[in-house]
Motif scaffolding. Structure first.
Motif, PDB file in Angstrom:
ATOM      1  N   UNK A  50       0.831  -1.212   0.000  1.00 11.90           N
ATOM      2  CA  UNK A  50       0.000   0.000   0.000  1.00 11.90           C
ATOM      3  C   UNK A  50       0.861   1.255   0.000  1.00 11.90           C
ATOM      4  N   UNK A  51       0.428   2.247  -0.769  1.00  7.76           N
ATOM      5  CA  UNK A  51       1.093   3.544  -0.824  1.00  7.76           C
ATOM      6  C   UNK A  51       2.185   3.659  -1.859  1.00  7.76           C
ATOM      7  N   UNK A  52       2.643   2.534  -2.428  1.00  6.93           N
ATOM      8  CA  UNK A  52       3.707   2.596  -3.423  1.00  6.93           C
ATOM      9  C   UNK A  52       3.130   2.937  -4.798  1.00  6.93           C
ATOM     10  N   UNK A  53       3.976   3.554  -5.629  1.00  2.16           N
ATOM     11  CA  UNK A  53       3.591   3.915  -6.990  1.00  2.16           C
ATOM     12  C   UNK A  53       3.977   2.792  -7.937  1.00  2.16           C
ATOM     13  N   UNK A  54       3.076   2.425  -8.845  1.00  2.00           N
ATOM     14  CA  UNK A  54       3.317   1.299  -9.740  1.00  2.00           C
ATOM     15  C   UNK A  54       2.754   1.587 -11.122  1.00  2.00           C
ATOM     16  N   UNK A  55       3.162   0.775 -12.073  1.00  2.00           N
ATOM     17  CA  UNK A  55       2.551   0.819 -13.400  1.00  2.00           C
ATOM     18  C   UNK A  55       1.170   0.183 -13.297  1.00  2.00           C
ATOM     19  N   UNK A  56       0.150   0.798 -13.875  1.00  2.00           N
ATOM     20  CA  UNK A  56      -1.205   0.273 -13.721  1.00  2.00           C
ATOM     21  C   UNK A  56      -1.354  -1.116 -14.345  1.00  2.00           C
ATOM     22  N   UNK A  93       9.522 -12.002  -9.777  1.00  2.00           N
ATOM     23  CA  UNK A  93       9.977 -11.416  -8.518  1.00  2.00           C
ATOM     24  C   UNK A  93       9.370 -12.172  -7.346  1.00  2.00           C
ATOM     25  N   UNK A  94      10.222 -12.519  -6.389  1.00  2.00           N
ATOM     26  CA  UNK A  94       9.779 -13.227  -5.189  1.00  2.00           C
ATOM     27  C   UNK A  94       9.790 -12.289  -3.999  1.00  2.00           C
ATOM     28  N   UNK A  95       8.598 -11.925  -3.523  1.00  2.00           N
ATOM     29  CA  UNK A  95       8.472 -11.211  -2.254  1.00  2.00           C
ATOM     30  C   UNK A  95       8.462 -12.241  -1.125  1.00  2.00           C
ATOM     31  N   UNK A 134       8.882   5.948  -4.477  1.00  2.00           N
ATOM     32  CA  UNK A 134       8.729   4.660  -3.796  1.00  2.00           C
ATOM     33  C   UNK A 134       7.893   3.748  -4.680  1.00  2.00           C
ATOM     34  N   UNK A 135       8.531   2.698  -5.203  1.00  2.00           N
ATOM     35  CA  UNK A 135       7.868   1.779  -6.121  1.00  2.00           C
ATOM     36  C   UNK A 135       8.105   0.348  -5.664  1.00  2.00           C
ATOM     37  N   UNK A 136       7.249  -0.586  -6.033  1.00  2.00           N
ATOM     38  CA  UNK A 136       7.465  -1.990  -5.680  1.00  2.00           C
ATOM     39  C   UNK A 136       8.784  -2.508  -6.247  1.00  2.00           C
ATOM     40  N   UNK A 137       9.391  -3.429  -5.526  1.00  2.00           N
ATOM     41  CA  UNK A 137      10.659  -4.001  -5.992  1.00  2.00           C
ATOM     42  C   UNK A 137      10.513  -4.669  -7.351  1.00  2.00           C
TER      43      UNK A 137
END
Length: 333
Positions: A50-56, A93-95, A134-137
């Motif tokens: 939540x709160x991170x900026x991402x590509x839609x 990607x592995x979270x 701030x974007x997802x890894x």
């Protein structure tokens, strides 16, 4: 180009903790406005990251293909009808709590006015701004790709051609439209400073980037836009050898080397040989099927190398790679 200050990259390394068994397949879109800015969406409270900026984008449903899922997500999230959707790259990607396969498409035009239909904030950002957000890894490896086109022309040894013939060939690559070129001296070859200056001036005059390779101590003194590591260098380094603003590419031949490159902070990898080549007759080719399989596990953008050329760009993109690389097929002899 300079060597970096020491930096701890341990946070990027595989902690070998158990991962969940399921893989979530996600699609995302790169939408650009007339000035070249890209659209970002902010994840809502209560969502993962939540709160991170991402590509839609969003998850692919069991009965959908990737493009259908992307069109549905863009209509649901943004209220637009997407035009042509062309593959850009796919990444794994592995979270700690989940693992995803992210397929990214460039959307060429749309109908309707972009708006946050789910209450999410939206913003348009220039590619240079994205590193500060701030974007997802999972999204971060995409940032370097936004100003590249997926073609990577690799030179032969300058000494093998002679300085003037080499400069003519380098210029021919630039005039053919290639905008990412690698200078690849032979082992132990010393490239004259005057030749480096001419390579740099020519590249910049065409709006291109050139990548150094060879002995690291020599490369650090060159005004290149980045560095290409061979597999030996990749296996011996324990930290990223360049500052973040420079482009770092590495040669890989299997998934283990790709994962080592990711832990080192590499931006792009070449994966080879895809097909048999005259330059490495003893190397067993991967073939397109195994190439696709390895790309499916890669956390980094991949360029196909070995027995491929510019005409294979569409095929490589369809298999999840970012593009193609080569020597002879790009005009070098």
């Amino acid at each position: 180009m300079r060597a970096p200050a020491r930096k701890d990259f341990s946070q990027n390394r595989d902690d070998r903790s158990p991962m969940p068994a399921t893989l979530t397949h996600v699609v995302a879109a790169v939408l650009r406005d007339p000035s070249g800015r890209v659209l970002l969406s902010q994840r809502l409270p209560g969502q993962h990251l939540a709160g991170l900026w991402e590509f839609p984008g969003g998850k692919i449903e069991p009965d959908e293909d990737a493009v259908a899922a992307l069109r549905r997500e863009l209509e649901e999230e943004l209220g637009i009808e997407a035009g042509a959707c062309r593959p850009l790259v796919s990444l794994r990607h592995d979270y700690p709590e989940k693992k995803i396969r992210l397929s990214v498409f460039e959307v060429h035009g749309w109908r309707g006015e972009v708006r946050g239909r789910e209450g999410q904030a939206l913003r348009w950002a220039a590619p240079a701004e994205l590193e500060r957000l701030d974007m997802p890894a999972a999204d971060r490896p995409l940032l370097r790709l936004l100003t590249l086109d997926g073609y990577y022309a690799i030179s032969p040894s300058p000494a093998a051609l002679g300085a003037e013939a080499f400069i003519e060939a380098w210029q021919a690559c630039l005039e053919a439209g290639y905008r990412l070129l690698r200078l690849r001296p032979a082992p132990g070859e010393r490239v004259a400073d005057q030749l480096i200056d001419r390579i740099d001036a020519l590249s910049r005059s065409h709006g291109a980037r050139w990548i150094a390779s060879g002995e690291l101590a020599r490369c650090y003194g060159w005004p290149a836009h980045g560095l290409h590591l061979d597999s030996r260098q990749l296996m011996t380094l324990d930290e990223r050898p360049l500052p973040e603003e420079s482009l770092l590419i590495a040669s890989c031949h299997d998934l283990e080397e790709i994962r080592i490159a990711a832990a080192l902070g590499v931006d792009l990898v070449t994966l080879s040989p895809v097909q048999a080549t005259s330059s490495h007759p003893g190397a067993a080719p991967l073939g397109w099927a195994d190439f696709e399989r390895l790309v499916g596990y890669s956390p980094l953008p991949v360029l196909a190398l070995g027995g491929v050329g510019p005409d294979d760009w569409v095929r490589a993109r369809a298999l999840g790679a970012f593009g193609v690389a080569g020597i002879r097929a790009f005009g070098w002899r």
